[in-house]
Design an enzyme around this catalytic site. Structure first.
Site, PDB file in Angstrom:
ATOM      1  N   TYR A 194       0.769  -1.309   0.155  1.00  0.00           N
ATOM      2  CA  TYR A 194      -0.164  -0.129  -0.115  1.00  0.00           C
ATOM      3  C   TYR A 194       1.075   1.182  -0.012  1.00  0.00           C
ATOM      4  CZ  TYR A 194      -3.762   3.164   1.391  1.00  0.00           C
ATOM      5  OH  TYR A 194      -4.630   4.158   1.395  1.00  0.00           O
ATOM      6  N   LYS A 248       0.786   3.873  -2.840  1.00  0.00           N
ATOM      7  CA  LYS A 248       0.230   5.238  -2.770  1.00  0.00           C
ATOM      8  C   LYS A 248       1.454   6.356  -2.965  1.00  0.00           C
ATOM      9  CE  LYS A 248      -3.939   4.770  -2.122  1.00  0.00           C
ATOM     10  NZ  LYS A 248      -5.244   5.120  -3.068  1.00  0.00           N
TER      11      LYS A 248
END
Length: 250
Positions: A157, A161
Site C-alpha cells: 500500500y 500510494k
C-alpha cells in the site's frame, strides 16, 4: 464559488467511502457524475440517491485492473454526458501483510495493480476526453502512507500510494500543455468502510500520530476534491494536498 454546472465527472471507487461522498458533493455543485465501481449494484444505489436529491448521475461497471473495462466505462460516461472534464481516482484497497510475510504473487501485485496501475490507466483512457475539455482536471487519491511511509500499513500500500504521488507530479508536467491540471489528495486515516477491519488497538495507534486526536471524515476529503475540480483551482497543479489532522506536515 466552486460551481461545476456543465461539467462531467468520472469517479472511480464511487460505491462507498471517499469515492461516494466525492461523487455526491460534485453533483451538489452541479456536475454530472458517473459513479464507476466494481460493485455495480452499490454504485447504482448511490447514483439513484444523487438523482433523487436533484443531481444527475449514472453508475458504470468498472474493474480498474482491466484496461478493457476502464475503456468501456470511460466511453459509456462520455456517451451519456457528452464528454469528461473531471477524473477522480478513488478506487483502492488496503494490504495487511508484514514485510517478512509479503508475497509477490498475491498482495503485492494485487495492491499495486489496483491502487497504482489502476490510477494510471484510468487517466490514460480518459485523456482523449480531457484534452477536449476547456478545463480538464485529474484528482488522484493518494494517502498519508504515500507521503511518509505510513505507520502500520502494508508496504504494498505504501509503495502504491507513493507511486500515485510520483505519477501525479509527472502527469502534471506532461499534461500542462493541454491545460489539464493534475493533483492529489493525501488523506490520513479516514472514517470509511475501508477501515472497518481495524482492531481498536490499531485505531488507537493511528490516533497517537494525529495531532488533532481524531480520524478524518470523508466529507473533509471530498471538500478538497471539489476545490481541485473547480475553476478556482485552475492555477493549481502538481499539488499533494495533505488532509491528515497534523499527521504529516510535508
Amino acid at each position: 464559488m466552486f460551481c461545476l454546472n456543465g461539467k462531467v465527472a468520472f469517479v472511480t471507487g464511487a460505491a462507498q467511502g471517499i469515492g461516494r461522498i466525492s461523487a455526491e458533493k460534485l453533483a451538489e455543485l452541479g456536475a454530472q457524475v458517473a459513479l464507476a465501481d466494481l460493485n455495480l449494484e452499490k454504485a447504482q444505489a448511490a447514483a439513484e440517491d444523487i438523482c433523487q436529491a436533484g443531481g444527475k448521475a449514472i453508475a458504470v461497471a468498472l474493474n480498474v485492473g482491466d484496461n478493457d473495462s476502464i475503456e468501456a466505462a470511460v466511453a459509456k460516461t462520455a456517451e451519456a454526458f457528452g464528454g469528461i472534464d473531471i477524473v477522480v481516482n478513488c478506487a483502492g484497497i488496503l494490504g495487511t501483510k508484514s514485510i517478512e510475510e509479503m508475497p509477490r504473487e498475491g498482495e503485492w501485485n494485487r495492491v499495486l495493480d489496483i491502487d497504482l496501475s489502476g490510477t494510471f490507466f484510468v487517466c490514460q483512457k480518459a485523456l482523449p476526453y480531457l484534452k477536449k475539455s476547456a478545463a480538464g482536471r485529474i484528482i488522484n487519491i493518494s494517502s498519508l502512507s504515500g507521503r511518509n511511509g505510513g505507520f502500520e500499513g502494508s508496504m504494498a500500500y505504501v509503495a502504491a500510494k507513493g507511486g500515485v504521488v510520483a505519477i501525479t507530479r509527472g502527469m502534471a508536467r506532461h499534461l500542462a500543455p493541454y491545460k489539464i491540471t493534475v493533483n492529489a489528495v493525501c488523506p490520513g486515516t479516514t472514517e470509511t468502510e475501508m477501515i472497518l477491519g481495524y482492531t481498536p488497538e490499531r485505531v488507537e495507534n493511528q490516533l497517537k500520530n494525529i495531532l488533532l486526536g481524531r480520524l478524518g471524515k470523508p466529507e473533509e476529503i471530498a471538500a478538497a476534491v471539489c476545490y481541485l475540480a473547480s475553476e478556482e483551482a485552475g492555477f493549481v497543479t502538481g499539488l499533494m494536498l495533505d488532509i491528515n489532522g497534523g499527521g504529516y506536515f510535508g
